[in-house]
Design an enzyme around this catalytic site. Structure first.
Site, short mmCIF file in Angstrom:
data_model
loop_
_atom_site.label_atom_id
_atom_site.label_comp_id
_atom_site.label_asym_id
_atom_site.label_seq_id
_atom_site.Cartn_x
_atom_site.Cartn_y
_atom_site.Cartn_z
N ILE A 184 0.84 -1.21 0.00
CA ILE A 184 0.00 0.00 0.00
C ILE A 184 0.87 1.26 0.00
CG2 ILE A 184 -1.72 1.32 1.34
CD1 ILE A 184 -2.92 -1.37 2.23
N GLY A 270 0.26 -0.88 8.14
CA GLY A 270 -0.44 -2.13 8.40
C GLY A 270 -1.92 -1.95 8.68
N ASP A 310 -9.52 -10.48 5.60
CA ASP A 310 -8.62 -9.64 6.40
C ASP A 310 -8.86 -9.76 7.90
OD1 ASP A 310 -7.55 -8.74 4.05
OD2 ASP A 310 -7.93 -6.60 4.44
N HIS A 444 5.54 -16.25 -28.82
CA HIS A 444 6.53 -15.21 -29.13
C HIS A 444 5.88 -14.13 -30.00
CE1 HIS A 444 10.36 -13.39 -30.13
NE2 HIS A 444 9.95 -13.35 -31.40
C1 FAD Z 1 -5.18 1.01 -0.49
C2 FAD Z 1 -5.34 -0.49 -0.57
C3 FAD Z 1 -4.98 -1.15 -1.73
C4 FAD Z 1 -5.14 -2.54 -1.80
N1 FAD Z 1 -4.79 -3.17 -2.95
C5 FAD Z 1 -4.94 -4.51 -3.05
C6 FAD Z 1 -4.63 -5.19 -4.24
O1 FAD Z 1 -4.19 -4.59 -5.22
N2 FAD Z 1 -4.82 -6.53 -4.29
C7 FAD Z 1 -5.30 -7.24 -3.21
O2 FAD Z 1 -5.47 -8.45 -3.30
N3 FAD Z 1 -5.61 -6.62 -2.07
C8 FAD Z 1 -5.45 -5.27 -1.96
N4 FAD Z 1 -5.80 -4.64 -0.80
C9 FAD Z 1 -6.31 -5.46 0.32
C10 FAD Z 1 -7.78 -5.82 0.09
O3 FAD Z 1 -8.53 -4.64 -0.04
C11 FAD Z 1 -8.29 -6.66 1.25
O4 FAD Z 1 -7.45 -7.79 1.42
C12 FAD Z 1 -9.71 -7.13 1.00
O5 FAD Z 1 -10.59 -6.05 0.84
C13 FAD Z 1 -10.18 -8.00 2.17
O6 FAD Z 1 -11.48 -8.43 1.92
P1 FAD Z 1 -12.48 -8.77 3.10
O7 FAD Z 1 -13.72 -9.26 2.45
O8 FAD Z 1 -11.83 -9.61 4.11
O9 FAD Z 1 -12.75 -7.36 3.85
P2 FAD Z 1 -13.20 -5.92 3.36
O10 FAD Z 1 -12.99 -5.71 1.93
O11 FAD Z 1 -12.53 -4.99 4.32
O12 FAD Z 1 -14.76 -5.91 3.62
C14 FAD Z 1 -15.28 -6.00 4.91
C15 FAD Z 1 -16.67 -5.39 4.91
O13 FAD Z 1 -17.28 -5.66 6.16
C16 FAD Z 1 -18.04 -4.54 6.57
N5 FAD Z 1 -18.20 -4.62 8.01
C17 FAD Z 1 -17.25 -4.56 8.97
N6 FAD Z 1 -17.78 -4.72 10.18
C18 FAD Z 1 -19.10 -4.89 10.00
C19 FAD Z 1 -20.20 -5.09 10.88
N7 FAD Z 1 -20.01 -5.20 12.19
N8 FAD Z 1 -21.43 -5.20 10.35
C20 FAD Z 1 -21.63 -5.10 9.01
N9 FAD Z 1 -20.63 -4.91 8.14
C21 FAD Z 1 -19.39 -4.82 8.62
C22 FAD Z 1 -17.21 -3.36 6.10
O14 FAD Z 1 -18.01 -2.20 5.94
C23 FAD Z 1 -16.66 -3.87 4.77
O15 FAD Z 1 -17.47 -3.49 3.68
C24 FAD Z 1 -5.66 -3.26 -0.71
C25 FAD Z 1 -6.04 -2.58 0.45
C26 FAD Z 1 -5.89 -1.22 0.52
C27 FAD Z 1 -6.32 -0.50 1.78
#
Ligand code: FAD
Length: 465
Positions: A184, A270, A310, A444
């Site tokens: 990031i 992080g 995540d 190629h």
């Molecule tokens: C700037 C940036 C660039 C990135 N680039 C890449 C990339 O190029 N390639 C890659 O693989 N990864 C990338 N990542 C990492 C990637 O975004 C995450 O690994 C991914 O989004 C994780 O998916 P997830 O479904 O676990 O969580 P998230 O995408 O974080 O989704 C979790 C969802 O849960 C919702 N939520 C949380 N708590 C609650 C609750 N209590 N009730 C209801 N809803 C809730 C949140 O609103 C959110 O929408 C990047 C991250 C950042 C910050």
């Protein structure tokens, strides 16, 4: 009204959650998904996608400056940061509404609101209009993570930014400090540096992009320095003094603290999982810092509670989250032969300039694990397509087990390597050996020929260098 009952409730509609919901619905489960903010999670709204849209603008800008090299002319090259951001937000919005459409198509009930877990099998959702109670035997927690903030280095949205601010910047930084050189931090450093910000990256470990192979880190560092970035390794930002339109950073290197002035700081140190409000320990789950400890099938130890993406063990990448989503939906649907996700087979990509991509063990890690390795390397300068594209900077490195010929790891830096790496990922998934790769015919002229040549080099058969 009584609680609505489902086979599977997914909390969080990021790439982990929404993919789990779709797969569950495909397998005949009655599925609900709860989301408090945005369909598509961080990935579509504030992560993978909008950053790539911004980096594309930077890439085109960079290429326009090189127009003459290609026999073209482009005068008065400039940019409008607001328009760059507008395009990026538009791309995010398009994909975000696409997820809503996919939920509808797959007959997944969407409940917008903040979820909590009052007891086993129960989900309580605070919506705009009240509280909804849901029940299910299986709950998939996919709540993702947010930016980690270090004491004293907290973001304020003006002088000190997280990734969210950096994606909707209040201004173009002139002198930028990026704290942290993971994917990031490096992507933002690359974007702003390309658009003209005087950029410094500070990394506490002994090299930037510390999870990458040491040779790739060194190659990338050289390229970034050539582009005008300042890289400070083994250095720590101890303090930020915020003044009017400027920040004085106290940066310690080798026991000596120096003060440097910047107008903008991006903190990329992080992530923290969004698990703090959920009292998961009460349900029987174990946490390691903010992350839920799970087994290879994403089981949390709490009965009927799976945790993906995540919110649990790394690597913290969208494709890992999605794959885990598919896996847990299949387990819940009672499918046989569900395979666990292997972290060492998940590629990592950084979309800076030059790009970086890798899968499997680094050379150091392979040696640490006791392998006797064979290493192949191939430089971009030896590849016809790379030269034709005007992209002669880069390398492909492959690491094999000398005893068995197993492909242990592949590491690349250079143009389009984030698209190439999947070839090696498939290879690893199919437990490819050096022989299979050497016998494969690569088209190629393509950059992919370097993947072949790197393997040939490991076995002293390289052709084009
Ligand atoms: C700037 C940036 C660039 C990135 N680039 C890449 C990339 O190029 N390639 C890659 O693989 N990864 C990338 N990542 C990492 C990637 O975004 C995450 O690994 C991914 O989004 C994780 O998916 P997830 O479904 O676990 O969580 P998230 O995408 O974080 O989704 C979790 C969802 O849960 C919702 N939520 C949380 N708590 C609650 C609750 N209590 N009730 C209801 N809803 C809730 C949140 O609103 C959110 O929408 C990047 C991250 C950042 C910050």
């Amino acid at each position: 009204m009584g609680a609505k009952s489902y086979d599977m409730i997914v909390i969080g509609a990021g790439p982990g959650g929404y993919v789990a919901a779709i797969r569950g619905a495909q397998l005949g489960l009655k599925v609900a998904i709860v989301e408090r903010e945005h369909m598509g999670g961080i990935c579509l709204n504030w992560g993978c996608i909008p950053t790539k849209a911004m980096l594309r603008s930077a890439e085109v800008f960079h290429l326009m400056h090189r127009a003459k090299e290609f026999g073209l002319s482009a005068d008065g090259i400039g940019y409008d940061l607001d328009a760059v951001v507008k395009r990026s937000r538009g791309v995010a919005k398009q994909l975000n509404s696409g997820v809503g459409h996919l939920m509808k198509k797959n007959k997944v009930d969407v409940v917008m609101g903040e979820a909590s877990l009052p007891a086993k099998g129960k989900v309580s959702v605070k919506t705009d209009t009240g509280t909804e109670e849901l029940t299910a035997k299986n709950i998939v927690l996919a709540v993702g993570a947010r930016a980690r903030e270090l004491p004293g280095l907290e973001a304020d949205g003006d002088l000190v930014w997280t990734y969210k601010h950096a994606l909707m910047p209040p201004r173009m930084p002139k002198k930028l400090l990026v704290i942290g050189s993971g994917a990031i931090g490096i992507e933002f450093a690359s974007f702003y540096n390309t658009l003209g910000a005087d950029t410094t990256v500070v990394e506490v470990l002994d090299r930037i992009l510390p999870v990458e192979d040491a040779e790739i880190s060194a190659f990338a560092k050289k390229a970034f320095v050539k582009q005008g970035m300042t890289i400070m390794e083994k250095s720590m930002v101890k303090q930020l003094d915020r003044g009017k339109g400027k920040v004085t950073a106290h940066i310690e290197t080798g026991g000596k603290v120096e003060k440097h002035e910047f107008d903008t700081v991006i903190s990329a140190v992080g992530i923290v999982a969004n698990t703090d409000q959920l009292q998961l320990e009460k349900l029987g789950a174990k946490l390691d810092r903010s992350f839920v400890v799970t087994d290879e099938y994403c089981r949390s130890g709490a009965d009927g509670l799976f945790v993906i993406g995540d919110a649990t063990n790394g690597p913290w990448l969208a494709h890992k989250a999605s794959h885990e989503g598919v896996m847990v939906a299949e387990i819940i649907a009672g499918k046989n032969k569900v395979h666990p996700v292997k972290p060492e087979s998940i590629a990592g990509c950084t979309y800076c300039h030059p790009q970086i991509a890798s899968v499997g063990f680094t050379e150091a890690k392979a040696k640490e694990k006791g392998y006797k390795v064979r290493v192949g390397r191939f430089p971009f300068i030896g590849n016809g397509k790379a030269i034709a594209l005007g992209e002669p900077e880069g390398m492909v490195k492959t690491i094999f087990d000398d005893k068995t010929g197993e492909l242990l790891g592949a590491h690349m830096v250079g143009a389009e390597v984030t698209e190439l790496i999947q070839g090696y990922v498939v290879g690893r998934q199919l437990e490819t050996t050096e022989e299979d790769l050497m016998e494969t015919v690569f088209p190629h002229p393509t950059l992919s020929e370097m993947m072949h040549e790197s393997v040939l080099d490991a076995y002293d058969r390289v052709i084009h260098i």
